[in-house]
Write a protein that holds these residues in place. Structure first.
Motif, PDB file in Angstrom:
ATOM      1  N   LEU A   2       0.680  -1.232  -0.149  1.00 43.51           N
ATOM      2  CA  LEU A   2      -0.078  -0.186   0.003  1.00 43.51           C
ATOM      3  C   LEU A   2       0.924   1.406   0.007  1.00 43.51           C
ATOM      4  N   THR A   3       0.645   2.206  -0.779  1.00 45.19           N
ATOM      5  CA  THR A   3       1.037   3.669  -0.654  1.00 45.19           C
ATOM      6  C   THR A   3       0.575   4.581   0.082  1.00 45.19           C
ATOM      7  N   ILE A   4       1.262   5.137   1.166  1.00 50.19           N
ATOM      8  CA  ILE A   4       0.706   5.839   2.056  1.00 50.19           C
ATOM      9  C   ILE A   4       1.161   7.462   1.597  1.00 50.19           C
ATOM     10  N   ASN A   5       0.311   8.208   1.409  1.00 47.56           N
ATOM     11  CA  ASN A   5       0.614   9.470   0.801  1.00 47.56           C
ATOM     12  C   ASN A   5       0.705  10.733   2.012  1.00 47.56           C
ATOM     13  N   GLY A  54      -1.568  -1.473  11.530  1.00 52.66           N
ATOM     14  CA  GLY A  54      -0.736  -0.224  11.425  1.00 52.66           C
ATOM     15  C   GLY A  54       0.919  -0.514  11.895  1.00 52.66           C
ATOM     16  N   PHE A  55       1.419   0.635  11.967  1.00 51.61           N
ATOM     17  CA  PHE A  55       2.754   0.491  12.100  1.00 51.61           C
ATOM     18  C   PHE A  55       3.628   1.653  13.067  1.00 51.61           C
ATOM     19  N   GLU A  63      11.155   9.337   0.283  1.00 50.79           N
ATOM     20  CA  GLU A  63      10.152   8.789  -0.864  1.00 50.79           C
ATOM     21  C   GLU A  63      10.586   7.372  -1.065  1.00 50.79           C
ATOM     22  N   GLY A  64       9.796   6.500  -1.192  1.00 53.89           N
ATOM     23  CA  GLY A  64       9.818   5.113  -1.736  1.00 53.89           C
ATOM     24  C   GLY A  64      10.255   4.045  -0.262  1.00 53.89           C
ATOM     25  N   LEU A  65      10.421   4.809   0.822  1.00 49.60           N
ATOM     26  CA  LEU A  65      10.819   3.951   2.103  1.00 49.60           C
ATOM     27  C   LEU A  65       9.605   2.976   2.131  1.00 49.60           C
ATOM     28  N   GLU A  66      10.029   1.680   2.515  1.00 52.13           N
ATOM     29  CA  GLU A  66       9.039   0.649   2.646  1.00 52.13           C
ATOM     30  C   GLU A  66       8.874   0.338   4.235  1.00 52.13           C
ATOM     31  N   ILE A  67       7.983   0.108   4.859  1.00 51.51           N
ATOM     32  CA  ILE A  67       7.665   0.015   6.345  1.00 51.51           C
ATOM     33  C   ILE A  67       6.791  -1.198   6.374  1.00 51.51           C
ATOM     34  N   TYR A  76       3.856  -0.830   3.595  1.00 55.35           N
ATOM     35  CA  TYR A  76       3.277   0.375   3.135  1.00 55.35           C
ATOM     36  C   TYR A  76       4.840   1.219   2.766  1.00 55.35           C
ATOM     37  N   LYS A  77       4.356   1.817   1.393  1.00 58.55           N
ATOM     38  CA  LYS A  77       5.397   2.779   0.973  1.00 58.55           C
ATOM     39  C   LYS A  77       5.251   4.066   1.074  1.00 58.55           C
ATOM     40  N   ILE A  78       6.170   5.009   1.292  1.00 57.54           N
ATOM     41  CA  ILE A  78       5.963   6.383   1.604  1.00 57.54           C
ATOM     42  C   ILE A  78       5.937   7.017   0.532  1.00 57.54           C
ATOM     43  N   HIS A  79       4.980   7.832   0.094  1.00 59.90           N
ATOM     44  CA  HIS A  79       5.164   8.835  -0.934  1.00 59.90           C
ATOM     45  C   HIS A  79       4.710  10.085  -0.440  1.00 59.90           C
ATOM     46  N   PHE A  80       5.471  11.088  -0.788  1.00 59.65           N
ATOM     47  CA  PHE A  80       5.003  12.606  -0.507  1.00 59.65           C
ATOM     48  C   PHE A  80       4.339  13.286  -1.369  1.00 59.65           C
TER      49      PHE A  80
END
Length: 83
Positions: A2-5, A54-55, A63-67, A76-80
């Protein structure tokens, strides 16, 4: 996955995931010992309605960090975003 915006200009915020579900994303500055003076931001994500697991993550976001979620059920993938 999942991408988290995330809006990088905000600390605590409601976020929209790539599957259009929402959640709360919060950052808290955590200090180390008085001697070391180290500090880090601890990020927490909680899914609205508990749709996803959750995490908690401590460190810098990029950008693109996976958690991975707490028990590894979701990633989750971080997207700004700007808004």
């Amino acid at each position: 996955m999942l991408t988290i915006n995330v809006n990088g200009n905000l600390g605590n915020q409601e976020v929209i995931l790539s599957d259009n579900t929402t959640g709360t994303f919060t950052g808290v500055r955590v200090f180390g010992s008085a001697l070391s003076g180290n500090q880090v931001v601890q990020w927490t994500f909680v899914s609205t309605g508990h749709q996803h697991e959750g995490f908690v993550y401590a460190g810098d976001l990029h950008e693109g960090l996976e958690i991975e979620s707490m028990n590894g059920h979701d990633t989750y993938k971080i997207h700004f975003v700007s808004k």
